[in-house]
Design an enzyme around this catalytic site. Sequence first.
Site, PDB file in Angstrom:
ATOM      1  N   HIS A   1       3.698   4.330 -36.962  1.00 46.18           N
ATOM      2  CA  HIS A   1       3.681   3.359 -37.634  1.00 46.18           C
ATOM      3  C   HIS A   1       4.869   2.554 -37.327  1.00 46.18           C
ATOM      4  CE1 HIS A   1       0.956   4.912 -41.554  1.00 46.18           C
ATOM      5  NE2 HIS A   1       0.147   3.915 -40.832  1.00 46.18           N
TER       6      HIS A   1
ATOM      7  N   ARG B   1      -5.088   5.765 -31.381  1.00 39.20           N
ATOM      8  CA  ARG B   1      -4.040   7.385 -30.779  1.00 39.20           C
ATOM      9  C   ARG B   1      -5.224   7.729 -30.277  1.00 39.20           C
ATOM     10  NH1 ARG B   1      -3.477   8.411 -37.824  1.00 39.20           N
ATOM     11  NH2 ARG B   1      -5.783   7.189 -37.328  1.00 39.20           N
TER      12      ARG B   1
ATOM     13  N   SER C   1      -1.676   9.404 -41.656  1.00 37.09           N
ATOM     14  CA  SER C   1      -1.030   8.890 -43.555  1.00 37.09           C
ATOM     15  C   SER C   1      -1.592  10.415 -43.879  1.00 37.09           C
ATOM     16  CB  SER C   1      -1.735   7.894 -43.457  1.00 37.09           C
ATOM     17  OG  SER C   1      -0.531   6.989 -42.735  1.00 37.09           O
TER      18      SER C   1
ATOM     19  N   LYS D   1     -10.656   2.834 -52.465  1.00 34.51           N
ATOM     20  CA  LYS D   1     -10.141   4.258 -51.930  1.00 34.51           C
ATOM     21  C   LYS D   1      -9.078   4.430 -52.803  1.00 34.51           C
ATOM     22  CE  LYS D   1      -8.860   4.883 -47.401  1.00 34.51           C
ATOM     23  NZ  LYS D   1      -7.623   4.204 -45.741  1.00 34.51           N
TER      24      LYS D   1
HETATM   25  O1  PNS Z   1      -4.614   1.786 -41.582  1.00 33.03           O
HETATM   26  P1  PNS Z   1      -6.313   2.074 -42.007  1.00 33.03           P
HETATM   27  O2  PNS Z   1      -6.894   2.678 -43.438  1.00 33.03           O
HETATM   28  O3  PNS Z   1      -6.803   2.479 -40.456  1.00 33.03           O
HETATM   29  O4  PNS Z   1      -6.019   0.155 -41.967  1.00 33.03           O
HETATM   30  C1  PNS Z   1      -7.776  -0.108 -42.282  1.00 33.03           C
HETATM   31  C2  PNS Z   1      -7.375  -2.062 -42.597  1.00 33.03           C
HETATM   32  C3  PNS Z   1      -6.989  -1.840 -43.402  1.00 33.03           C
HETATM   33  C4  PNS Z   1      -7.096  -2.711 -41.475  1.00 33.03           C
HETATM   34  C5  PNS Z   1      -9.181  -2.368 -42.468  1.00 33.03           C
HETATM   35  O5  PNS Z   1      -9.639  -0.995 -43.336  1.00 33.03           O
HETATM   36  C6  PNS Z   1      -9.334  -3.782 -43.340  1.00 33.03           C
HETATM   37  O6  PNS Z   1      -9.208  -4.275 -42.429  1.00 33.03           O
HETATM   38  N1  PNS Z   1      -9.971  -3.576 -44.557  1.00 33.03           N
HETATM   39  C7  PNS Z   1     -10.151  -4.818 -45.112  1.00 33.03           C
HETATM   40  C8  PNS Z   1     -11.047  -5.411 -45.056  1.00 33.03           C
HETATM   41  C9  PNS Z   1     -11.685  -6.159 -44.186  1.00 33.03           C
HETATM   42  O7  PNS Z   1     -11.514  -6.869 -43.288  1.00 33.03           O
HETATM   43  N2  PNS Z   1     -13.074  -5.141 -44.179  1.00 33.03           N
HETATM   44  C10 PNS Z   1     -13.584  -5.003 -42.257  1.00 33.03           C
HETATM   45  C11 PNS Z   1     -13.212  -5.018 -41.068  1.00 33.03           C
HETATM   46  S1  PNS Z   1     -14.338  -4.549 -39.362  1.00 33.03           S
END
Ligand code: PNS
Length: 162
Positions: free
Chosen positions: A15, A87, A125, A39
């Site tokens: 990150h 990645r 993570s 979560k």
């Molecule tokens: O670090 P991560 O867990 O890969 O991040 C994922 C994240 C937080 C970017 C994604 O889950 C997100 O945008 N969550 C917010 C809810 C949302 O907008 N969901 C629809 C995405 S298509």
Amino acid sequence: MAIYPGSFDPLTNGHLSIIQRGLQMFDGLVVAVAVNPNKTALFSVAERKQFIREAVMDPRVEVDDFEGLLVHYAKKRNVFVILRGLRAVSDFDFEFQMANMNRQLAPEIETVFMMTGEDYFYISSQLVREVARFGGNVKSMVPANVFAKLQSLFPKLRGGKE
Ligand code: PNS
């Protein structure tokens, strides 16, 4: 400006690398920790934000959190670029789906991907949490503040017994 969103549970050197490289492309970044009540996280949102603040310490980086849809948050902040690290190929499916869903929801917001540096492509993570829990050495994978906290949480990582 761009928003770099994620769970950051916890922040890893992967990150950090994306943040540093992102700063070469954008004047500023909002690193936004997603609050996901469904979560179970190892670290609280406040802890995750604190890790990022301590490890980055750059006036061009703002650390925030958001709940609900990312595109709603981006619009509220008036930021129209989402930055994500990619990645291995395994990331692609989900990222492609998310980017397209976000574009469907808000066509004015663009997602920009940055390939993770070769030193970091195996770090996530989730794996850091698991390896640390069982005493594997994750020192080279996370910033010092995160490592210290992981050590305090997991006795096996300190070389002790659980
Ligand atoms: O670090 P991560 O867990 O890969 O991040 C994922 C994240 C937080 C970017 C994604 O889950 C997100 O945008 N969550 C917010 C809810 C949302 O907008 N969901 C629809 C995405 S298509």
